[in-house]
Motif scaffolding. Structure first.
Motif, PDB file in Angstrom:
ATOM      1  N   THR A 133     -41.325 -17.170   4.368  1.00  0.00           N
ATOM      2  CA  THR A 133     -39.993 -17.351   4.941  1.00  0.00           C
ATOM      3  C   THR A 133     -39.203 -18.451   4.243  1.00  0.00           C
ATOM      4  O   THR A 133     -37.981 -18.490   4.358  1.00  0.00           O
ATOM      5  CB  THR A 133     -40.076 -17.694   6.444  1.00  0.00           C
ATOM      6  OG1 THR A 133     -40.843 -18.907   6.597  1.00  0.00           O
ATOM      7  CG2 THR A 133     -40.742 -16.577   7.223  1.00  0.00           C
ATOM      8  N   GLU A 134     -39.893 -19.353   3.553  1.00  0.00           N
ATOM      9  CA  GLU A 134     -39.191 -20.491   2.963  1.00  0.00           C
ATOM     10  C   GLU A 134     -39.978 -21.046   1.805  1.00  0.00           C
ATOM     11  O   GLU A 134     -41.212 -21.139   1.856  1.00  0.00           O
ATOM     12  CB  GLU A 134     -39.004 -21.585   4.024  1.00  0.00           C
ATOM     13  CG  GLU A 134     -38.287 -22.826   3.521  1.00  0.00           C
ATOM     14  CD  GLU A 134     -38.253 -23.935   4.571  1.00  0.00           C
ATOM     15  OE1 GLU A 134     -37.697 -25.003   4.259  1.00  0.00           O
ATOM     16  OE2 GLU A 134     -38.802 -23.733   5.683  1.00  0.00           O
ATOM     17  N   LYS A 155     -28.047 -19.132   7.910  1.00  0.00           N
ATOM     18  CA  LYS A 155     -28.864 -19.818   6.915  1.00  0.00           C
ATOM     19  C   LYS A 155     -29.324 -18.819   5.866  1.00  0.00           C
ATOM     20  O   LYS A 155     -29.560 -17.655   6.161  1.00  0.00           O
ATOM     21  CB  LYS A 155     -30.076 -20.455   7.614  1.00  0.00           C
ATOM     22  CG  LYS A 155     -30.946 -21.326   6.715  1.00  0.00           C
ATOM     23  CD  LYS A 155     -32.059 -21.953   7.530  1.00  0.00           C
ATOM     24  CE  LYS A 155     -32.914 -22.895   6.676  1.00  0.00           C
ATOM     25  NZ  LYS A 155     -33.662 -22.175   5.635  1.00  0.00           N
ATOM     26  N   SER A 173     -35.184 -16.402   2.865  1.00  0.00           N
ATOM     27  CA  SER A 173     -36.245 -16.739   1.924  1.00  0.00           C
ATOM     28  C   SER A 173     -36.089 -15.924   0.643  1.00  0.00           C
ATOM     29  O   SER A 173     -35.866 -14.722   0.688  1.00  0.00           O
ATOM     30  CB  SER A 173     -37.606 -16.433   2.550  1.00  0.00           C
ATOM     31  OG  SER A 173     -38.587 -16.243   1.548  1.00  0.00           O
ATOM     32  N   THR A 189     -29.607 -15.673  -0.458  1.00  0.00           N
ATOM     33  CA  THR A 189     -30.418 -16.904  -0.381  1.00  0.00           C
ATOM     34  C   THR A 189     -29.584 -18.167  -0.176  1.00  0.00           C
ATOM     35  O   THR A 189     -30.114 -19.170   0.286  1.00  0.00           O
ATOM     36  CB  THR A 189     -31.272 -17.077  -1.649  1.00  0.00           C
ATOM     37  OG1 THR A 189     -30.419 -17.060  -2.806  1.00  0.00           O
ATOM     38  CG2 THR A 189     -32.305 -15.963  -1.775  1.00  0.00           C
TER      39      THR A 189
END
Length: 356
Positions: free
Chosen positions: A352-353, A271, A274, A264
């Motif tokens: 996803t986020e 990046k 999630s 994460t």
């Protein structure tokens, strides 16, 4: 108090009893003030009637107006938790950079600062916490501090004795200390490692155990966690290929925290994923890789109190978590402009986020 059909419930009414889902889960607790949001959710759950107390219309904002900012949305700003996190990070970075077998490791200073950080854990949200400042080159140090916090919580959740909690936190904080003996160009390489580089990386548990073995303030569980945090319960891990019976409980705890934060947190070449996607990955890995009872409890606990969290779905829509199903903790119900999306049914979608 009286039993009122849902169609007659008014904005501002106060719930006189808990509102339950058809499966017995608590949807809203007694005392909740009804707004248009609560009505939408109760309609989605086919609630037919509720017990209401006296109306408190003045406490309700009309639909469409902004609601008070949640605790989760405030977590990224300055706070005692963030302050103590940064102090712990700075101290750890300095201790690792100055580590020399000929000089004493500042374990007492580290433990004292870690205790100050752990005092702030009531405001720590595993799924939404992020460092206030983050240099991606220091990723593995951030991972270590985050692992300390999460490992401390997991130790409590899986009911390890209280005398072990601080040592488990130290195990999380120091599990990757062997990385200080790994070539930095390999440690930070943004592309796929060669077989030789992978072999070098896989030396860090042995190196870490060697670095910690003579520190009297650490118990054997901390030292074994540095050695065993990449071991897996089916014997497929490294460096020794141990099975579950030979892996220390501390190492089983740290392995879960390490995987969660490793996936994460942002790295220089990708990046962070999630947290909900990562939880699903951890859940699948628990069958044969991670201690399954620890994984089950970890997922239950970190998803338990997240109603109100704003999340982005894989189709890029943003909505609010309104219900977490105990049977599907990584796939909550999400309210998007009044439409309730049950992710346990809408399997083509996922979170996803975490927006806030």
């Amino acid at each position: 108090m009286m039993n009122v059909p849902l169609s007659q419930v008014k904005l501002g009414d106060k719930l006189g009893e808990d509102v339950l889902t058809p499966h017995g889960g608590v949807l809203f607790h007694k005392g909740k003030i009804v707004t248009s949001r609560e009505l939408d959710i109760m309609q989605a759950f086919l609630v037919s009637a509720v017990i209401v107390d006296s109306p408190i219309a003045a406490a309700v904002k009309p639909k469409g107006e902004s609601q008070p900012e949640s605790n989760q949305s405030k977590q990224a700003v300055s706070s005692p938790l963030q302050d103590e996190y940064e102090k712990t990070f700075v101290l750890l970075k300095r201790a690792f950079s100055q580590f020399n077998p000929g000089f004493p490791f500042p374990i007492l200073d580290i433990r004292t600062q870690l205790e100050k950080l752990l005092q702030q854990l009531p405001s720590y949200n595993v799924l939404t916490f992020a460092p206030r400042s983050f240099n991606e080159e220091d990723y593995w140090l951030h991972n270590s501090v985050a692992c300390a916090m999460t490992s401390y919580l997991i130790a409590q959740w899986v009911k390890l004795p209280q005398k072990d909690w601080m040592q488990v936190a130290l195990a999380g904080l120091l599990h990757d200390i062997g990385n200080i003996r790994i070539d930095r160009s390999i440690l930070m390489k943004p592309t796929k490692l060669t077989a030789e580089e992978q072999e070098e990386i896989q030396r860090h548990p042995l190196l870490g155990n060697q670095l910690l073995k003579n520190i009297a303030a650490l118990n054997d569980g901390v030292k074994l966690s540095a050695l065993q945090h990449h071991e897996r319960v089916d014997g497929s891990g490294y460096p020794l290929g141990l099975d579950s019976s030979l892996i220390h409980p501390y190492a089983k705890v740290v392995a879960i925290a390490d995987i969660f934060h490793a996936m994460t947190l942002n790295k220089s070449y990708r990046k962070g994923a999630s947290p909900y996607v990562v939880l699903e990955q951890i859940q699948s890995d628990s069958f044969g890789k991670l201690e399954p009872s620890y994984v089950r409890i970890f997922i239950e606990k970190v998803t338990q109190f997240h109603n109100g969290t704003l999340v982005r779905l894989s189709d890029d829509r943003v909505g609010e978590i309104v219900f977490s199903d105990a049977m599907h903790p990584t796939r909550p119900w999400v309210n998007i402009n009044g439409e309730i999306i049950n992710l346990s049914i809408e399997r083509q979608l996922h979170i996803t986020e975490v927006v806030r």
